[in-house]
Enzyme design. Structure first.
Site, PDB file in Angstrom:
ATOM      1  N   ARG A 168       4.986  64.778  -0.856  1.00 37.29           N
ATOM      2  CA  ARG A 168       3.687  65.274  -0.393  1.00 37.29           C
ATOM      3  C   ARG A 168       3.296  66.549  -1.116  1.00 37.29           C
ATOM      4  O   ARG A 168       2.121  66.787  -1.400  1.00 37.29           O
ATOM      5  CB  ARG A 168       3.737  65.527   1.123  1.00 37.29           C
ATOM      6  CG  ARG A 168       3.744  64.255   1.965  1.00 37.29           C
ATOM      7  CD  ARG A 168       4.153  64.552   3.391  1.00 37.29           C
ATOM      8  NE  ARG A 168       3.349  65.619   3.971  1.00 37.29           N
ATOM      9  CZ  ARG A 168       3.814  66.525   4.827  1.00 37.29           C
ATOM     10  NH1 ARG A 168       5.079  66.507   5.191  1.00 37.29           N
ATOM     11  NH2 ARG A 168       3.022  67.447   5.310  1.00 37.29           N
ATOM     12  N   LYS A 187      12.413  65.924  12.579  1.00 40.26           N
ATOM     13  CA  LYS A 187      13.591  66.797  12.477  1.00 40.26           C
ATOM     14  C   LYS A 187      13.934  67.408  13.832  1.00 40.26           C
ATOM     15  O   LYS A 187      15.112  67.508  14.194  1.00 40.26           O
ATOM     16  CB  LYS A 187      13.340  67.899  11.447  1.00 40.26           C
ATOM     17  CG  LYS A 187      13.227  67.392  10.006  1.00 40.26           C
ATOM     18  CD  LYS A 187      13.189  68.526   9.017  1.00 40.26           C
ATOM     19  CE  LYS A 187      11.887  69.281   9.051  1.00 40.26           C
ATOM     20  NZ  LYS A 187      10.899  68.877   8.080  1.00 40.26           N
TER      21      LYS A 187
END
Length: 425
Positions: A168, A187
């Site tokens: 990204r 995460k």
């Protein structure tokens, strides 16, 4: 299934099925889907978005790409906090030991700085001997010893996100809210915490520049946490001016120690205490010591010292200092009407406190110390800020970053309140 089919579906503004999402994340992690194909899909997501079910499926698929940590052997609830990043945002440093002092375990996986925003691990690594990389067993040991641990995420945690995050960054798709939210939450959910408080920054020094954009991101992340069974709440907080007076690694550690000693800048103390109360409430801990008292009586400092020592650091060692300093003086007398957070962060970066690439080193002592904040009265010629760097040649570029970043006038401009809003499921 094949990647082209999935890319076309999102390109044509169709919802991706759960099966498509599960397949494409797994195949990309294994290398079966090429970077250029995932780049095309990320751009299609940026342009056409995802609904709540798609984002939840995407997040869960990234979690399943690796391990999921388990703190069920601990005898107290776990609580975590995540900030979307800003300038002078050292809140994790006093917050983790503070919440532990009030009765929760705090397993805090943190990151490094990139660009104008600082990283918690870089700040803590300015403490001599302190280690960021711990095994899962070491994390558990530090938690039991100190009550809180702040360390780097292991390679086994959401490896799909690690690959996609790097992609990204080089494909112009960083701004996609579904991809930001799923990156953060994959995460945090994999980290295994029972509750999570999100600090979503708003303003020039933050990733989200406007309140509506920050609210959309916060609502998306709160929904993801809730759907995954993690008690999640978010605060929208101001980043139109720097947080506290110190910007830079060792400089921010020193300011955090001031807070843990019962002092420190009012805005840092206010936000730390508010986030601590939110974390304790989310963890279901009632009747605990109030965080403000834990700062005043030294119990949070006791946890800090145990936490730093348990990770190899010396809490009594002098912090690194930059070799060179330069003072920036107030251009006139009056009220400091404006101090742009992004410009200060950029100056600190150019002084050596930050990095342009993940592999770049950082200077522990570099950064900016502010002597006034917006709304303060200043006199012409008085110190407005002090620049710290290891090499004097860095000052010129830092001063360029600060051009037009501050103004002295008759009255301060209207600023965002420190705590703008609270987002719940």
């Amino acid at each position: 299934m094949d990647a082209i089919e999935v890319i076309r579906a999102k390109r044509d503004r169709r919802e991706l099925t759960t099966a498509q999402i599960d397949w494409v994340i797994d195949a990309y992690t294994r290398g079966e889907v090429a970077d250029e194909q995932m780049s095309a899909l990320a751009m299609a997501i940026l342009l056409n978005g995802m609904d709540r079910r798609e984002i939840a499926d995407w997040t869960l698929a990234m979690i399943r790409s690796g391990e999921r940590m388990d703190w069920s052997s601990l005898d107290r609830p776990t609580a975590d906090k995540h900030s979307t990043g800003g300038v002078g945002d050292k809140i994790t440093l006093p917050l983790a030991p503070l919440v532990a002092a009030c009765g929760a375990y705090v397993p805090q996986l943190s990151g490094r700085g990139l660009g104008h925003t600082g990283g918690t691990l870089d700040k803590l690594e300015s403490i001599p001997g302190w280690r960021a990389s711990l095994s899962n067993a070491e994390m558990l040991d530090v938690l039991r010893t100190a009550g809180a641990v702040v360390c780097a995420a292991g390679s086994g945690l959401a490896p799909a996100d690690k690959k996609l995050y790097a992609l990204r960054d080089v494909t112009g798709t960083v701004e996609s809210i579904p991809l930001i939210a799923s990156s953060i939450m994959s995460k945090k959910i994999a980290e295994g915490t029972g509750s999570l408080v999100l600090d979503v920054k708003v303003g020039s020094g933050a990733f989200m520049k406007t309140v509506p954009d920050a609210r959309e991101l916060a609502e998306t992340m709160v929904a993801l946490g809730t759907d995954a069974g993690v008690r999640t709440v978010a605060l929208l907080t101001a980043m139109d001016r720097p947080l506290g007076l110190a910007v830079g690694n060792a400089l921010e550690v020193a300011e955090s120690i001031e807070v843990l000693s019962g002092g420190g800048p009012a805005d840092v103390v206010e936000l730390t205490v508010r986030l601590a109360r939110e974390m304790l409430e989310a963890a279901g801990i009632t009747g605990a010591k109030d965080p403000a008292k834990a700062l005043a009586d030294g119990s949070a400092m006791d946890v800090w010292r145990r936490m730093i020592s348990a990770q190899g650091g010396d809490p009594d060692a002098p912090l690194p200092r930059a070799a060179e300093t330069m003072t920036v003086e107030a251009p006139g007398s009056g009220v400091l009407t404006r101090l742009d957070a992004y410009a200060v962060g950029l100056a600190a970066w150019r002084l050596g406190a930050g990095r342009a690439r993940k592999e770049d080193p950082v200077s522990a002592g570099a950064g900016v110390v502010l002597h006034a904040k917006p709304g303060d009265e200043v006199r012409a010629g008085q110190p407005l800020m002090t620049l710290h760097a290891d090499e004097a040649q860095r000052f010129e570029r830092a001063l360029e970053a600060l051009e037009g970043a501050y103004e002295v006038g008759e009255a301060a401009e209207e600023r965002l309140p420190l705590i703008i809003d609270r987002i719940t499921p």
